[in-house]
Motif scaffolding. Structure first.
Motif, PDB file in Angstrom:
ATOM      1  N   LYS A  83       5.972 -14.668  -8.380  1.00 20.26           N
ATOM      2  CA  LYS A  83       6.831 -13.880  -9.273  1.00 20.26           C
ATOM      3  C   LYS A  83       6.365 -12.424  -9.287  1.00 20.26           C
ATOM      4  CE  LYS A  83       7.808 -18.077 -11.857  1.00 20.26           C
ATOM      5  NZ  LYS A  83       6.857 -18.920 -11.104  1.00 20.26           N
ATOM      6  N   GLY A  84       5.877 -11.925 -10.418  1.00 17.61           N
ATOM      7  CA  GLY A  84       5.549 -10.510 -10.533  1.00 17.61           C
ATOM      8  C   GLY A  84       4.474 -10.041  -9.569  1.00 17.61           C
ATOM      9  N   MET A  85       4.574  -8.757  -9.171  1.00 17.48           N
ATOM     10  CA  MET A  85       3.644  -8.177  -8.203  1.00 17.48           C
ATOM     11  C   MET A  85       3.189  -6.797  -8.668  1.00 17.48           C
ATOM     12  SD  MET A  85       5.799  -9.107  -4.740  1.00 17.48           S
ATOM     13  CE  MET A  85       7.367  -8.629  -5.532  1.00 17.48           C
ATOM     14  N   LYS A  86       2.024  -6.393  -8.177  1.00 20.93           N
ATOM     15  CA  LYS A  86       1.498  -5.054  -8.424  1.00 20.93           C
ATOM     16  C   LYS A  86       0.509  -4.728  -7.316  1.00 20.93           C
ATOM     17  CE  LYS A  86       2.447  -3.212 -11.659  1.00 20.93           C
ATOM     18  NZ  LYS A  86       3.561  -2.296 -12.016  1.00 20.93           N
ATOM     19  N   GLU A  87       0.527  -3.469  -6.843  1.00 19.54           N
ATOM     20  CA  GLU A  87      -0.366  -3.063  -5.747  1.00 19.54           C
ATOM     21  C   GLU A  87      -1.441  -2.115  -6.261  1.00 19.54           C
ATOM     22  OE1 GLU A  87      -1.905  -0.303  -2.809  1.00 19.54           O
ATOM     23  OE2 GLU A  87      -0.233   0.245  -4.116  1.00 19.54           O
ATOM     24  N   ILE A  88      -2.678  -2.405  -5.913  1.00 21.47           N
ATOM     25  CA  ILE A  88      -3.811  -1.533  -6.219  1.00 21.47           C
ATOM     26  C   ILE A  88      -4.697  -1.457  -4.984  1.00 21.47           C
ATOM     27  CG2 ILE A  88      -5.859  -1.151  -7.644  1.00 21.47           C
ATOM     28  CD1 ILE A  88      -4.555  -2.676  -9.883  1.00 21.47           C
ATOM     29  N   ASP A  89      -4.955  -0.246  -4.508  1.00 14.60           N
ATOM     30  CA  ASP A  89      -5.857  -0.040  -3.366  1.00 14.60           C
ATOM     31  C   ASP A  89      -5.495  -0.913  -2.164  1.00 14.60           C
ATOM     32  OD1 ASP A  89      -7.279   1.863  -4.800  1.00 14.60           O
ATOM     33  OD2 ASP A  89      -8.711   0.395  -5.576  1.00 14.60           O
ATOM     34  N   ASN A  90      -4.221  -0.933  -1.842  1.00 13.93           N
ATOM     35  CA  ASN A  90      -3.699  -1.649  -0.669  1.00 13.93           C
ATOM     36  C   ASN A  90      -3.804  -3.167  -0.793  1.00 13.93           C
ATOM     37  OD1 ASN A  90      -2.328  -1.055   1.841  1.00 13.93           O
ATOM     38  ND2 ASN A  90      -4.074  -1.989   2.893  1.00 13.93           N
ATOM     39  N   ILE A  91      -4.017  -3.650  -1.987  1.00 16.82           N
ATOM     40  CA  ILE A  91      -3.994  -5.088  -2.241  1.00 16.82           C
ATOM     41  C   ILE A  91      -2.789  -5.401  -3.113  1.00 16.82           C
ATOM     42  CG2 ILE A  91      -5.166  -7.052  -3.306  1.00 16.82           C
ATOM     43  CD1 ILE A  91      -7.821  -5.717  -2.645  1.00 16.82           C
ATOM     44  N   LEU A  92      -1.951  -6.301  -2.645  1.00 11.86           N
ATOM     45  CA  LEU A  92      -0.786  -6.721  -3.413  1.00 11.86           C
ATOM     46  C   LEU A  92      -1.167  -7.952  -4.231  1.00 11.86           C
ATOM     47  CD1 LEU A  92       2.279  -6.154  -3.882  1.00 11.86           C
ATOM     48  CD2 LEU A  92       2.719  -7.981  -2.234  1.00 11.86           C
ATOM     49  N   TYR A  93      -1.195  -7.771  -5.553  1.00 12.70           N
ATOM     50  CA  TYR A  93      -1.484  -8.874  -6.456  1.00 12.70           C
ATOM     51  C   TYR A  93      -0.167  -9.548  -6.838  1.00 12.70           C
ATOM     52  CZ  TYR A  93      -6.164  -6.900  -6.834  1.00 12.70           C
ATOM     53  OH  TYR A  93      -7.424  -6.431  -6.540  1.00 12.70           O
ATOM     54  N   VAL A  94      -0.189 -10.861  -6.890  1.00 11.98           N
ATOM     55  CA  VAL A  94       1.015 -11.621  -7.217  1.00 11.98           C
ATOM     56  C   VAL A  94       0.626 -12.833  -8.050  1.00 11.98           C
ATOM     57  CG1 VAL A  94       0.857 -12.801  -4.983  1.00 11.98           C
ATOM     58  CG2 VAL A  94       3.004 -12.881  -6.271  1.00 11.98           C
ATOM     59  N   VAL A  95       1.422 -13.127  -9.073  1.00 12.30           N
ATOM     60  CA  VAL A  95       1.165 -14.335  -9.869  1.00 12.30           C
ATOM     61  C   VAL A  95       1.955 -15.494  -9.274  1.00 12.30           C
ATOM     62  CG1 VAL A  95       0.506 -13.253 -12.037  1.00 12.30           C
ATOM     63  CG2 VAL A  95       2.914 -13.566 -11.543  1.00 12.30           C
ATOM     64  N   ASP A  96       1.288 -16.648  -9.216  1.00 18.52           N
ATOM     65  CA  ASP A  96       1.884 -17.835  -8.613  1.00 18.52           C
ATOM     66  C   ASP A  96       1.665 -19.032  -9.542  1.00 18.52           C
ATOM     67  OD1 ASP A  96       3.118 -19.531  -6.877  1.00 18.52           O
ATOM     68  OD2 ASP A  96       1.595 -19.446  -5.308  1.00 18.52           O
ATOM     69  N   ILE A  97       2.522 -19.176 -10.517  1.00 10.98           N
ATOM     70  CA  ILE A  97       2.544 -20.252 -11.519  1.00 10.98           C
ATOM     71  C   ILE A  97       1.351 -20.190 -12.479  1.00 10.98           C
ATOM     72  CG2 ILE A  97       2.690 -22.722 -11.965  1.00 10.98           C
ATOM     73  CD1 ILE A  97       4.093 -23.063  -9.291  1.00 10.98           C
ATOM     74  N   ASP A  98       0.145 -20.505 -11.985  1.00  9.50           N
ATOM     75  CA  ASP A  98      -1.035 -20.508 -12.842  1.00  9.50           C
ATOM     76  C   ASP A  98      -2.221 -19.786 -12.213  1.00  9.50           C
ATOM     77  OD1 ASP A  98      -1.654 -22.284 -10.830  1.00  9.50           O
ATOM     78  OD2 ASP A  98      -1.903 -24.037 -12.130  1.00  9.50           O
ATOM     79  N   THR A  99      -1.944 -19.008 -11.168  1.00  8.22           N
ATOM     80  CA  THR A  99      -3.010 -18.347 -10.416  1.00  8.22           C
ATOM     81  C   THR A  99      -2.616 -16.915 -10.069  1.00  8.22           C
ATOM     82  OG1 THR A  99      -3.645 -20.465  -9.423  1.00  8.22           O
ATOM     83  CG2 THR A  99      -4.458 -18.487  -8.344  1.00  8.22           C
ATOM     84  N   LEU A 100      -3.587 -16.004 -10.175  1.00  9.98           N
ATOM     85  CA  LEU A 100      -3.404 -14.634  -9.702  1.00  9.98           C
ATOM     86  C   LEU A 100      -4.005 -14.536  -8.307  1.00  9.98           C
ATOM     87  CD1 LEU A 100      -2.754 -11.583 -10.108  1.00  9.98           C
ATOM     88  CD2 LEU A 100      -5.032 -11.362 -11.129  1.00  9.98           C
ATOM     89  N   LYS A 101      -3.206 -14.057  -7.358  1.00  7.49           N
ATOM     90  CA  LYS A 101      -3.685 -13.917  -5.986  1.00  7.49           C
ATOM     91  C   LYS A 101      -3.538 -12.471  -5.525  1.00  7.49           C
ATOM     92  CE  LYS A 101      -2.615 -18.690  -4.685  1.00  7.49           C
ATOM     93  NZ  LYS A 101      -2.007 -19.592  -3.685  1.00  7.49           N
ATOM     94  N   GLY A 102      -4.389 -12.087  -4.566  1.00  3.05           N
ATOM     95  CA  GLY A 102      -4.315 -10.748  -4.004  1.00  3.05           C
ATOM     96  C   GLY A 102      -4.343 -10.805  -2.495  1.00  3.05           C
TER      97      GLY A 102
END
Length: 282
Positions: A83-102
């Motif tokens: 679902k939601g995404m955000k980029e910091i220092d060329n890493i795209l963070y994304v939430v996936d149900i119950d986990t934050l991934k980058g």
């Protein structure tokens, strides 16, 4: 395969009398969120079925150029229901149900993983600073504060689900966190709120309960997406100065999810249609 990929980039630009100019991009699979950085547009796809909590490994991120052309349909894959995404220092963070991934945007490798204990429905991401993210959990009512360096997190606030709905979309401006509320049970709907990070007070901006989803701010106007009734979605423009409320004059939107504002362009996932609208605001 080539013919299929080309069909994904099918664009339709319309500007009917009284309507905003918009472009429609087809071919996605339950697109939930859009994020735009200086180089590209990223679209999170929940998968073939509109099942935002299914751990079925068919979710992925598409990469587009800013004109809406699909550059790589499955830029990042192997996700469940991103679902939601955000980029910091060329890493795209994304939430996936119950986990934050980058994911490293250069190598596409997963470089960050953080399961959130007790999470049910992680939904949107906002950046507090370069080492801290705010993440909404619509299912529990919690907005988590994540330290990316230590991988520790705590509770920023917890909304009463019956009163406000769970936090869905987030948008941070100065010390105010704007929140689009959504009732995960689908019964009562949610509200549009602001939360002051300094005095920790909640203010109701739109009390009419609806299934709100995405939220962005431009020139003292909050743009908020709502799924509406019977999949007749709308985009509200809430003027924070004069308190006026209007609906954007757009064609029918089935499932307007997590919107994104890139300068004067509003990107709207039509989640239940597998399409993205790129709208040029006045």
């Amino acid at each position: 395969m080539k013919k299929y990929i080309l069909s994904l980039a099918l664009l339709a630009t319309c500007a009917l009398a009284g309507e905003l100019k918009y472009q429609e991009i087809e071919g996605f699979l339950s697109p939930e969120s859009v994020f735009v950085d200086k180089n590209a547009v990223y679209v999170s796809n929940v998968g073939k079925k509109l099942e935002p909590l299914a751990k079925d490994n068919d979710g992925f991120i598409s990469k587009l150029d800013k004109n809406g052309k699909v550059l790589e349909y499955k830029f990042l894959s192997g996700l469940n229901a991103p679902k939601g995404m955000k980029e910091i220092d060329n890493i795209l963070y994304v939430v996936d149900i119950d986990t934050l991934k980058g994911f490293d945007l250069s190598t596409k490798k997963e470089v960050f993983t953080l399961p959130i204990k007790g999470a049910i429905f992680l939904n949107d991401i906002e950046k507090l600073n370069d080492t801290t993210l705010l993440i909404s959990d619509t299912g529990t009512g919690i907005v988590h504060k994540i330290d990316l360096k230590t991988k520790k997190y705590d509770e920023l606030l917890k909304l009463d689900l019956k009163e406000f709905g769970g936090p869905n979309g987030l948008f941070l401006h100065q010390n105010l966190l704007y929140i689009a509320g959504y009732d995960p049970s689908g019964v009562s709907g949610g509200m549009v709120l602001s939360y002051d990070l300094k005095n920790k007070k909640i203010q109701v901006i739109k009390s009419e309960k609806e299934p709100y989803d995405g939220i962005v701010l431009k020139n003292n106007i909050l743009y908020v997406s709502s799924w509406g009734k019977d999949l007749k979605g709308v985009i509200y423009a809430l003027n924070l100065k004069n308190k006026s409320v209007k609906k954007l004059d757009l064609p029918l939107i089935k499932g307007p999810a997590d919107i994104f504002l890139d300068k004067n362009n509003l990107w709207i996932p039509k989640m239940a249609e597998g399409k993205i609208l790129k709208v040029e605001l006045e």
